[in-house]
Design a protein around this motif. Structure first.
Motif, PDB file in Angstrom:
ATOM      1  N   GLY A 141       0.863  -1.178   0.000  1.00 21.08           N
ATOM      2  CA  GLY A 141       0.000   0.000   0.000  1.00 21.08           C
ATOM      3  C   GLY A 141       0.896   1.223   0.000  1.00 21.08           C
ATOM      4  N   PRO A 142       0.663   2.179   0.905  1.00 23.40           N
ATOM      5  CA  PRO A 142       1.493   3.378   0.945  1.00 23.40           C
ATOM      6  C   PRO A 142       2.761   3.231   1.784  1.00 23.40           C
ATOM      7  N   PHE A 143       2.994   2.057   2.357  1.00 26.39           N
ATOM      8  CA  PHE A 143       4.090   1.863   3.296  1.00 26.39           C
ATOM      9  C   PHE A 143       5.283   1.159   2.650  1.00 26.39           C
ATOM     10  N   ALA A 179      -5.621  -2.693  -4.984  1.00 26.76           N
ATOM     11  CA  ALA A 179      -6.455  -2.785  -3.786  1.00 26.76           C
ATOM     12  C   ALA A 179      -7.275  -4.070  -3.689  1.00 26.76           C
ATOM     13  N   ARG A 180      -7.833  -4.537  -4.791  1.00 26.26           N
ATOM     14  CA  ARG A 180      -8.775  -5.651  -4.743  1.00 26.26           C
ATOM     15  C   ARG A 180      -8.305  -6.827  -5.598  1.00 26.26           C
ATOM     16  N   TYR A 181      -8.626  -8.011  -5.131  1.00 28.98           N
ATOM     17  CA  TYR A 181      -8.269  -9.246  -5.823  1.00 28.98           C
ATOM     18  C   TYR A 181      -8.820  -9.247  -7.244  1.00 28.98           C
ATOM     19  N   LYS A 182     -10.042  -8.794  -7.419  1.00 33.80           N
ATOM     20  CA  LYS A 182     -10.680  -8.789  -8.733  1.00 33.80           C
ATOM     21  C   LYS A 182      -9.964  -7.867  -9.719  1.00 33.80           C
ATOM     22  N   ASP A 183      -9.146  -6.948  -9.221  1.00 34.62           N
ATOM     23  CA  ASP A 183      -8.429  -6.006 -10.082  1.00 34.62           C
ATOM     24  C   ASP A 183      -7.035  -6.496 -10.472  1.00 34.62           C
ATOM     25  N   ASN A 200      -5.144  -5.006  13.160  1.00 29.81           N
ATOM     26  CA  ASN A 200      -5.306  -3.958  12.153  1.00 29.81           C
ATOM     27  C   ASN A 200      -3.963  -3.297  11.846  1.00 29.81           C
ATOM     28  N   VAL A 201      -3.197  -3.917  10.979  1.00 38.21           N
ATOM     29  CA  VAL A 201      -1.870  -3.418  10.618  1.00 38.21           C
ATOM     30  C   VAL A 201      -1.966  -2.063   9.938  1.00 38.21           C
ATOM     31  N   GLY A 202      -2.960  -1.875   9.096  1.00 38.35           N
ATOM     32  CA  GLY A 202      -3.109  -0.598   8.394  1.00 38.35           C
ATOM     33  C   GLY A 202      -3.270   0.555   9.364  1.00 38.35           C
ATOM     34  N   GLN A 203      -4.126   0.380  10.367  1.00 40.49           N
ATOM     35  CA  GLN A 203      -4.324   1.424  11.373  1.00 40.49           C
ATOM     36  C   GLN A 203      -3.020   1.685  12.119  1.00 40.49           C
ATOM     37  N   PHE A 204      -2.321   0.620  12.493  1.00 41.93           N
ATOM     38  CA  PHE A 204      -1.064   0.781  13.211  1.00 41.93           C
ATOM     39  C   PHE A 204      -0.046   1.539  12.359  1.00 41.93           C
ATOM     40  N   LEU A 205       0.095   1.166  11.087  1.00 43.63           N
ATOM     41  CA  LEU A 205       1.069   1.830  10.226  1.00 43.63           C
ATOM     42  C   LEU A 205       0.702   3.294  10.000  1.00 43.63           C
TER      43      LEU A 205
END
Length: 180
Positions: free
Chosen positions: A9-11, A47-51, A125-130
């Motif tokens: 993601g952004p990290f 972001a999504r598996y379908k993409d 919630n890794v995203g929240q932590f990061l």
């Protein structure tokens, strides 16, 4: 292991990558639910598996297949939870497709499905932590104070993650050499 910058993601996770193919990567987890809990992601931030493209899906699946074998061997487990939370409504905390590989032993949780509760909880919630970590760094740079909520499962240090990265990268190299 990784030579160019790699993002989850952004990290930036460049130093946490322990296996990389043309289209996928495997990274150690900053907040593992159990020892050996790692993530497999496409290199492209999607972001999504379908993409994902068909080629990315195939490479991702083969990477999961290879990594789970090594993780179970290294951590001496007898099974693995392999899970994708696809989209925010499914509990995905970072908008980048990622497969959790969580090595499992009998009775490691009171109920087999408790692992899913952990994944969806604040401590999973890794995203929240990061995001909080990124915010804390920005505030520190501005010489301000920030109170960050305490989480039950403390994050690992970069040194701890890089040590596991080296271990797992070496084990995957051994796995690849044995196939030759």
């Amino acid at each position: 292991m990784a030579t160019s910058e790699v993002f989850f993601g952004p990290f930036k996770v460049t130093t946490q990558v322990f296996y990389k193919t043309k289209l996928s990567m495997a990274v150690v987890n900053i907040k593992p639910i159990l020892p050996g809990h790692v993530l497999v992601c496409p290199l492209r931030v999607v972001a999504r598996y379908k993409d994902m493209t068909s080629e990315e899906v195939a490479d991702h699946a083969l990477t999961v297949h290879k990594v789970v074998k090594v993780i179970e061997r290294v951590y001496g487990t007898t099974g693995a939870t392999i899970a994708i939370q696809d989209g925010g409504s499914a509990g995905q905390s970072v908008p980048h497709v990622h497969t959790h590989i969580i090595p499992r032993k009998l009775n490691d949780f009171p109920s087999i499905d408790d692992v899913y509760t952990k994944l969806e909880s604040a401590e999973g919630n890794v995203g929240q932590f990061l995001q909080l970590q990124k915010l804390r760094k920005a505030v520190e740079e501005q010489k301000k104070e920030l109170v960050v909520e305490s989480m039950n499962r403390p994050p690992r240090t970069m040194e701890e993650m890089e040590e596991e990265t080296k271990l797992l990268a070496g084990e995957l190299e051994k796995e690849n050499e044995s196939k030759l």
